[in-house]
Scaffold this motif. Structure first.
Motif, short mmCIF file in Angstrom:
data_model
loop_
_atom_site.label_atom_id
_atom_site.label_comp_id
_atom_site.label_asym_id
_atom_site.label_seq_id
_atom_site.Cartn_x
_atom_site.Cartn_y
_atom_site.Cartn_z
N UNK A 88 0.85 -1.16 0.00
CA UNK A 88 0.00 0.00 0.00
C UNK A 88 0.90 1.23 0.00
N UNK A 89 0.64 2.15 -0.89
CA UNK A 89 1.45 3.34 -1.01
C UNK A 89 1.13 4.38 0.06
N UNK A 90 2.03 5.32 0.22
CA UNK A 90 1.87 6.37 1.22
C UNK A 90 0.62 7.19 0.97
N UNK A 91 0.35 7.51 -0.28
CA UNK A 91 -0.82 8.31 -0.64
C UNK A 91 -2.12 7.61 -0.23
N UNK A 92 -2.21 6.32 -0.54
CA UNK A 92 -3.41 5.56 -0.18
C UNK A 92 -3.55 5.47 1.35
N UNK A 93 -2.45 5.27 2.04
CA UNK A 93 -2.48 5.23 3.51
C UNK A 93 -3.02 6.53 4.08
N UNK A 94 -2.56 7.64 3.53
CA UNK A 94 -3.03 8.95 3.98
C UNK A 94 -4.52 9.13 3.72
N UNK A 95 -4.99 8.69 2.56
CA UNK A 95 -6.41 8.79 2.24
C UNK A 95 -7.26 7.95 3.20
N UNK A 96 -6.80 6.75 3.51
CA UNK A 96 -7.53 5.87 4.42
C UNK A 96 -7.59 6.50 5.82
N UNK A 97 -6.48 7.05 6.26
CA UNK A 97 -6.45 7.67 7.59
C UNK A 97 -7.33 8.92 7.61
N UNK A 98 -7.29 9.69 6.55
CA UNK A 98 -8.15 10.89 6.47
C UNK A 98 -9.62 10.50 6.54
N UNK A 99 -10.01 9.46 5.82
CA UNK A 99 -11.40 9.02 5.86
C UNK A 99 -11.77 8.45 7.23
N UNK A 100 -10.86 7.72 7.85
CA UNK A 100 -11.11 7.19 9.20
C UNK A 100 -11.28 8.32 10.20
N UNK A 101 -10.46 9.35 10.09
CA UNK A 101 -10.59 10.51 10.98
C UNK A 101 -11.94 11.20 10.78
N UNK A 102 -12.37 11.30 9.53
CA UNK A 102 -13.67 11.92 9.23
C UNK A 102 -14.81 11.08 9.82
N UNK A 103 -14.74 9.77 9.66
CA UNK A 103 -15.76 8.88 10.23
C UNK A 103 -15.77 8.98 11.76
N UNK A 104 -14.60 9.05 12.36
CA UNK A 104 -14.51 9.21 13.81
C UNK A 104 -15.19 10.50 14.24
N UNK A 105 -14.93 11.59 13.51
CA UNK A 105 -15.55 12.87 13.85
C UNK A 105 -17.06 12.81 13.72
N UNK A 106 -17.56 12.19 12.65
CA UNK A 106 -19.01 12.07 12.48
C UNK A 106 -19.63 11.29 13.64
N UNK A 107 -19.01 10.17 14.01
CA UNK A 107 -19.51 9.37 15.13
C UNK A 107 -19.48 10.17 16.43
N UNK A 108 -18.38 10.89 16.65
CA UNK A 108 -18.24 11.71 17.85
C UNK A 108 -19.35 12.76 17.90
N UNK A 109 -19.60 13.42 16.77
CA UNK A 109 -20.63 14.45 16.71
C UNK A 109 -22.02 13.88 16.99
N UNK A 110 -22.33 12.72 16.43
CA UNK A 110 -23.63 12.08 16.66
C UNK A 110 -23.80 11.75 18.14
N UNK A 111 -22.77 11.16 18.73
CA UNK A 111 -22.86 10.81 20.14
C UNK A 111 -23.00 12.05 21.01
N UNK A 112 -22.31 13.11 20.65
CA UNK A 112 -22.41 14.36 21.40
C UNK A 112 -23.83 14.93 21.31
N UNK A 113 -24.44 14.86 20.13
CA UNK A 113 -25.81 15.32 19.96
C UNK A 113 -26.80 14.47 20.76
N UNK A 114 -26.55 13.18 20.83
CA UNK A 114 -27.45 12.28 21.56
C UNK A 114 -27.32 12.41 23.08
N UNK A 115 -26.21 12.96 23.54
CA UNK A 115 -25.95 13.05 24.98
C UNK A 115 -27.09 13.74 25.72
#
Length: 70
Positions: free
Chosen positions: A1-28
């Motif tokens: 796996x190339x560096x560029x693809x790794x960065x894209x995967x991590x960027x998407x994972x960070x975005x998904x983490x933020x979305x989940x965090x925001x949803x849980x914060x709203x549900x609190x």
């Protein structure tokens, strides 16, 4: 796996983490209403004491960004 693809995967994972965090914060607020403030605070404090997860969104991003640079 190339560096560029790794960065894209991590960027998407960070975005998904933020979305989940925001949803849980709203549900609190709704969960607090349903359980009552005292019960919610009791459960939340027990979770923080027993948790092995990251303590903040910031530390999670720092960790994943560190991995991306390795």
């Amino acid at each position: 796996m190339g560096h560029s693809l790794s960065c894209e995967i991590i960027e998407e994972a960070n975005y998904a983490f933020k979305l989940n965090y925001d949803v849980l914060h709203e549900l609190e607020t709704e969960v607090k209403k349903a359980l009552g403030g005292v019960m919610f605070d009791l459960i939340a404090s027990q979770h923080q004491t027993n948790s092995n997860h990251y303590q903040s969104n910031k530390s999670h991003h720092a960790y994943t960004n560190l991995i991306a640079t390795e």
